[in-house]
Structures are given as C-alpha cells and as structure tokens.
Design an enzyme around this catalytic site. Structure first.
Site, PDB file in Angstrom:
ATOM      1  N   ASP A   1     -29.729  54.118 -55.012  1.00 20.20           N
ATOM      2  CA  ASP A   1     -28.832  54.701 -56.017  1.00 20.20           C
ATOM      3  C   ASP A   1     -27.382  54.581 -55.531  1.00 20.20           C
ATOM      4  O   ASP A   1     -27.129  54.387 -54.334  1.00 20.20           O
ATOM      5  CB  ASP A   1     -29.210  56.182 -56.213  1.00 20.20           C
ATOM      6  N   GLY A   2     -26.449  54.730 -56.438  1.00 19.47           N
ATOM      7  CA  GLY A   2     -25.030  54.731 -56.080  1.00 19.47           C
ATOM      8  C   GLY A   2     -24.555  56.148 -55.794  1.00 19.47           C
ATOM      9  O   GLY A   2     -25.354  57.091 -55.741  1.00 19.47           O
ATOM     10  N   ALA A   3     -23.254  56.290 -55.591  1.00 16.83           N
ATOM     11  CA  ALA A   3     -22.656  57.619 -55.407  1.00 16.83           C
ATOM     12  C   ALA A   3     -21.180  57.523 -55.781  1.00 16.83           C
ATOM     13  O   ALA A   3     -20.596  56.428 -55.802  1.00 16.83           O
ATOM     14  CB  ALA A   3     -22.805  58.092 -53.969  1.00 16.83           C
TER      15      ALA A   3
ATOM     16  N   LYS B   1     -22.597  62.952 -56.757  1.00 13.14           N
ATOM     17  CA  LYS B   1     -23.121  62.005 -57.728  1.00 13.14           C
ATOM     18  C   LYS B   1     -22.982  62.608 -59.126  1.00 13.14           C
ATOM     19  O   LYS B   1     -22.699  63.772 -59.268  1.00 13.14           O
ATOM     20  CB  LYS B   1     -24.599  61.706 -57.441  1.00 13.14           C
TER      21      LYS B   1
ATOM     22  N   GLY C   1     -22.164  59.147 -63.805  1.00 22.21           N
ATOM     23  CA  GLY C   1     -22.851  58.607 -64.977  1.00 22.21           C
ATOM     24  C   GLY C   1     -23.693  59.669 -65.674  1.00 22.21           C
ATOM     25  O   GLY C   1     -24.525  59.344 -66.533  1.00 22.21           O
TER      26      GLY C   1
ATOM     27  N   GLU D   1     -31.541  61.921 -61.153  1.00 21.80           N
ATOM     28  CA  GLU D   1     -31.352  61.241 -59.857  1.00 21.80           C
ATOM     29  C   GLU D   1     -31.816  62.133 -58.703  1.00 21.80           C
ATOM     30  O   GLU D   1     -32.427  61.660 -57.748  1.00 21.80           O
ATOM     31  CB  GLU D   1     -29.875  60.867 -59.669  1.00 21.80           C
TER      32      GLU D   1
HETATM   33  C1  5RP Z   1     -24.672  58.361 -61.986  1.00 16.01           C
HETATM   34  C2  5RP Z   1     -24.267  58.295 -60.561  1.00 16.01           C
HETATM   35  C3  5RP Z   1     -23.803  56.974 -60.045  1.00 16.01           C
HETATM   36  O1  5RP Z   1     -24.653  56.571 -59.014  1.00 16.01           O
HETATM   37  C4  5RP Z   1     -22.393  57.138 -59.548  1.00 16.01           C
HETATM   38  O2  5RP Z   1     -21.594  57.621 -60.615  1.00 16.01           O
HETATM   39  C5  5RP Z   1     -21.824  55.817 -59.035  1.00 16.01           C
HETATM   40  O3  5RP Z   1     -21.637  54.944 -60.096  1.00 16.01           O
HETATM   41  P1  5RP Z   1     -21.030  53.482 -59.913  1.00 16.01           P
HETATM   42  O4  5RP Z   1     -21.997  52.721 -59.077  1.00 16.01           O
HETATM   43  O5  5RP Z   1     -20.899  52.973 -61.317  1.00 16.01           O
HETATM   44  O6  5RP Z   1     -19.684  53.618 -59.247  1.00 16.01           O
HETATM   45  O7  5RP Z   1     -24.328  59.254 -59.828  1.00 16.01           O
HETATM   46  O8  5RP Z   1     -24.954  59.662 -62.388  1.00 16.01           O
END
Ligand code: 5RP
Length: 229
Positions: free
Chosen positions: A88-90, A101, A104, A110
């Site tokens: 996952d991203g952050a 997080k 999005g 998540e």
């Molecule tokens: C979604 C998240 C995403 O992982 C976080 O916002 C990072 O997004 P990106 O990779 O577009 O920068 O927590 O809820």
C-alpha cells in the site's frame, strides 16, 4: 501520444514495482489504494498473465475495479483472510515508520486489510518522509454520517478540522461515511492520539497507522531504499 510520466510518478512506479520482488510464488495479496499502489496492482496483473497464482483483497472500490480489469482473482469480501503480503502507499512516513494514510479516503478498509496481513509493505517516493507525523499532512478521519456535526464538534478540541469535499460535494467513502481532516501539527505520540480519537463515538477510523509497516520501500534519486521495522 503517450503521456510523459513526471519524476514523482516515475518514483512512485519504481517503489511499487520493487515490492513485486517481495511476493511469494503464489498466495493472497492485499492491494492498497492510490496512485502508487496502482502501479503495484498493474504489476500483479502482469504476474498473473505470466502464470503466477494469486488471489487478492482490494482496499477500495477503485482497486477492486482495477484488479477485475486486469483479471486478478479476488478473495470474498467478507473475510476472514490470511493475507501473505499487503502493498500500500502512504501520505506521510515518520522516522519511526509510523504512517498517515487516507489521502484516498480508503484508510478504514486499508487498516482492516493491513491487520489481516502477515507482512505489510509501504511504497512511497521520498517526498512522503518527515521526521514526525503531522508535519506535512492532516490526519484523515472516517466519520459516521449520523450526527457527524456533533462528532466534528468534539474533534475540534484536537485541532483545526475540515470536511473533505469532492467535486464541490461532501466526499462519501466506499462505506458510505464522511471524511474529516484534522490539522494537528507535529504529533509526538501517534499511538496515543489514535487511541483518543478512536474513543470518540462516531469516529469510524483514523488514518494513523502506528507500527503497521514491516517494510517501507522509498524511491529516491539514487534508487529504491528499504527500511525495516
Ligand atoms: C489512500 C491512501 C494512499 O495510500 C495514500 O493517499 C497515498 O496515495 P498516493 O500513492 O496516490 O500518493 O492512504 O487512502
């Protein structure tokens, strides 16, 4: 003409692609949400086409639709799952590897998928790093629709609060709730703040992920760096 990728987009892709090497030969994979996780999901789709056997648990409708389009088999939504690896991203990663997080608005799902995973890998570009959480990003809060203004009033004692909008309307999460963003400034004890926020009735979940990253892959100009808990 194909769209040129920005340097940041390229970095996100590099971090996400690096995570593919951490996957088992086959198994259950958690699919994060956002522009970085999207590159990882693309990579899982390619591995499936090469014959690897994965099923996946997506963390949002957006990731679910992408996975379906790529032919990635999905695990039943109700769980329980024994997820081998979640990627996952952050939005913000502290020196202690705590996370914010929810940029999005997918942080509740998540977090559920994160807790169901044996190994959590977070993929970011180096713009997401800061010594302490709260320096760059607000804390996203998923708030129950019912009495949300009362919940917001209680939350204002923690910092400046704004309700998240999308296309001029209040944003609604995949679970039908609202999102508020809480500006706290630097957070000295993220775990304590998370506990206090979640204790308020009406707060469904916070975007604070305390010690929930086993590995963080950070794309820098010199390449992808691995940090471990
Ligand atoms: C979604 C998240 C995403 O992982 C976080 O916002 C990072 O997004 P990106 O990779 O577009 O920068 O927590 O809820």
């Amino acid at each position: 003409m194909p769209r040129l990728m920005s340097a940041q987009e390229e970095a996100k892709k590099n971090a996400a692609r690096a995570a593919l090497a951490y996957l088992p030969e086959s198994g259950i994979v958690g699919l994060g949400t956002g522009s970085t996780a999207k590159h990882f999901i693309d990579g899982v789709g390619e591995l499936i086409k090469e014959g690897r056997k994965f099923s996946a648990v997506p963390t949002s409708e957006q990731s679910r639709i992408q996975a379906l389009d790529l032919g990635i088999p999905l695990a039943p939504v109700d769980g329980p799952w024994e997820i081998d690896v979640c990627v996952d991203g952050a939005d913000e990663v502290s020196d202690a590897l705590d996370l914010i997080k929810g940029g999005g608005a997918a942080h509740t799902r998540e977090k559920i998928v994160n807790y169901a995973s044996r190994c959590n890998i977070i993929v970011v570009d180096d713009s997401k790093l800061s010594p302490q959480l709260g320096e760059k990003w607000k804390v996203p809060l998923e708030i129950l629709h019912f009495a949300h203004r009362a919940t917001a009033e209680a939350l204002r004692t923690f910092g400046e609060l704004s309700q998240r909008q999308k296309n001029g309307q209040a944003l609604i999460t995949d679970s039908g709730n609202y999102v508020y963003d809480l500006a706290t400034g630097p957070i000295t004890d993220p775990r304590e703040l998370d506990t206090r926020l979640r204790a308020l009735p009406g707060v469904v979940e916070t975007g604070l992920f305390c010690q929930r990253a086993d590995i963080v892959l950070i794309a820098t100009q010199e390449g992808v760096i691995e940090k471990k808990k």
